[in-house]
Design a protein around this motif. Structure first.
Motif, PDB file in Angstrom:
ATOM      1  N   VAL A  75       0.912  -1.289  -0.018  1.00  0.00           N
ATOM      2  CA  VAL A  75      -0.207  -0.049  -0.062  1.00  0.00           C
ATOM      3  C   VAL A  75       0.705   1.158  -0.059  1.00  0.00           C
ATOM      4  CG1 VAL A  75      -2.205  -1.099   1.087  1.00  0.00           C
ATOM      5  CG2 VAL A  75      -0.169  -0.263   2.646  1.00  0.00           C
ATOM      6  N   GLU A  76       2.110   1.117   0.223  1.00  0.00           N
ATOM      7  CA  GLU A  76       2.963   2.308   0.206  1.00  0.00           C
ATOM      8  C   GLU A  76       4.384   1.855  -0.453  1.00  0.00           C
ATOM      9  OE1 GLU A  76       3.029   5.444   2.910  1.00  0.00           O
ATOM     10  OE2 GLU A  76       4.854   4.813   3.450  1.00  0.00           O
ATOM     11  N   PHE A  77       4.948   2.436  -1.373  1.00  0.00           N
ATOM     12  CA  PHE A  77       6.269   2.101  -1.705  1.00  0.00           C
ATOM     13  C   PHE A  77       7.128   3.377  -2.532  1.00  0.00           C
ATOM     14  CE2 PHE A  77       3.167   1.966  -5.277  1.00  0.00           C
ATOM     15  CZ  PHE A  77       3.810   2.262  -6.443  1.00  0.00           C
ATOM     16  N   ASN A  78       8.162   3.160  -2.695  1.00  0.00           N
ATOM     17  CA  ASN A  78       9.155   4.366  -3.207  1.00  0.00           C
ATOM     18  C   ASN A  78      10.264   3.809  -4.075  1.00  0.00           C
ATOM     19  OD1 ASN A  78      11.817   4.223  -1.678  1.00  0.00           O
ATOM     20  ND2 ASN A  78      10.444   4.419  -0.048  1.00  0.00           N
ATOM     21  N   ASP A  79      10.929   4.856  -4.621  1.00  0.00           N
ATOM     22  CA  ASP A  79      11.861   4.274  -5.646  1.00  0.00           C
ATOM     23  C   ASP A  79      13.111   5.283  -5.194  1.00  0.00           C
ATOM     24  OD1 ASP A  79      11.150   6.904  -6.538  1.00  0.00           O
ATOM     25  OD2 ASP A  79      10.703   5.941  -8.682  1.00  0.00           O
ATOM     26  N   GLN A  80      13.164   5.908  -4.131  1.00  0.00           N
ATOM     27  CA  GLN A  80      14.223   6.792  -3.538  1.00  0.00           C
ATOM     28  C   GLN A  80      14.043   8.373  -4.229  1.00  0.00           C
ATOM     29  OE1 GLN A  80      16.411   5.909  -0.714  1.00  0.00           O
ATOM     30  NE2 GLN A  80      15.299   3.998  -1.021  1.00  0.00           N
ATOM     31  N   CYS A  81      12.913   8.278  -5.121  1.00  0.00           N
ATOM     32  CA  CYS A  81      12.851   9.690  -5.658  1.00  0.00           C
ATOM     33  C   CYS A  81      11.477  10.198  -5.049  1.00  0.00           C
ATOM     34  CB  CYS A  81      12.852   9.563  -7.166  1.00  0.00           C
ATOM     35  SG  CYS A  81      14.514   9.344  -7.724  1.00  0.00           S
ATOM     36  N   SER A  82      10.336   9.347  -5.395  1.00  0.00           N
ATOM     37  CA  SER A  82       8.854   9.618  -4.980  1.00  0.00           C
ATOM     38  C   SER A  82       8.784   8.603  -4.042  1.00  0.00           C
ATOM     39  CB  SER A  82       7.983   9.650  -6.360  1.00  0.00           C
ATOM     40  OG  SER A  82       8.430  10.474  -7.239  1.00  0.00           O
TER      41      SER A  82
END
Length: 84
Positions: free
Chosen positions: A46-53
């Motif tokens: 339900v929540e993730f990131n790519d170190q940018c967003s």
């Protein structure tokens, strides 16, 4: 050479140096996975990131923040899973 051009040359040299350093240490640019593929492969995320967003999944749609300045995109990582 003017101060402006010296600072431009210095900036380019710094970027090239960082890129060469990353290559020398064995770091490689990750193969980019599409957001849709990541979400399909992680249906409980339900929540993730790519170190940018930072992205939050609401009603099967990702709502993401604006990318940070000068970020280097990394593979998506789930940071919170549903309690189901």
């Amino acid at each position: 050479m003017s101060a402006y051009w010296r600072s431009c040359v210095f900036g380019v040299a710094a970027v090239v140096s960082v890129m060469a350093s990353s290559a020398a240490t064995g770091e490689s640019v990750a193969t980019e996975q599409s957001m849709a593929d990541f979400m399909k492969g992680n249906p409980d995320c339900v929540e993730f990131n790519d170190q940018c967003s930072i992205c939050t999944v609401v009603d099967a749609e990702a709502n993401c923040s604006t990318p940070k300045i000068a970020c280097i995109k990394k593979p998506y990582v789930c940071t919170r899973r549903s309690d189901k």
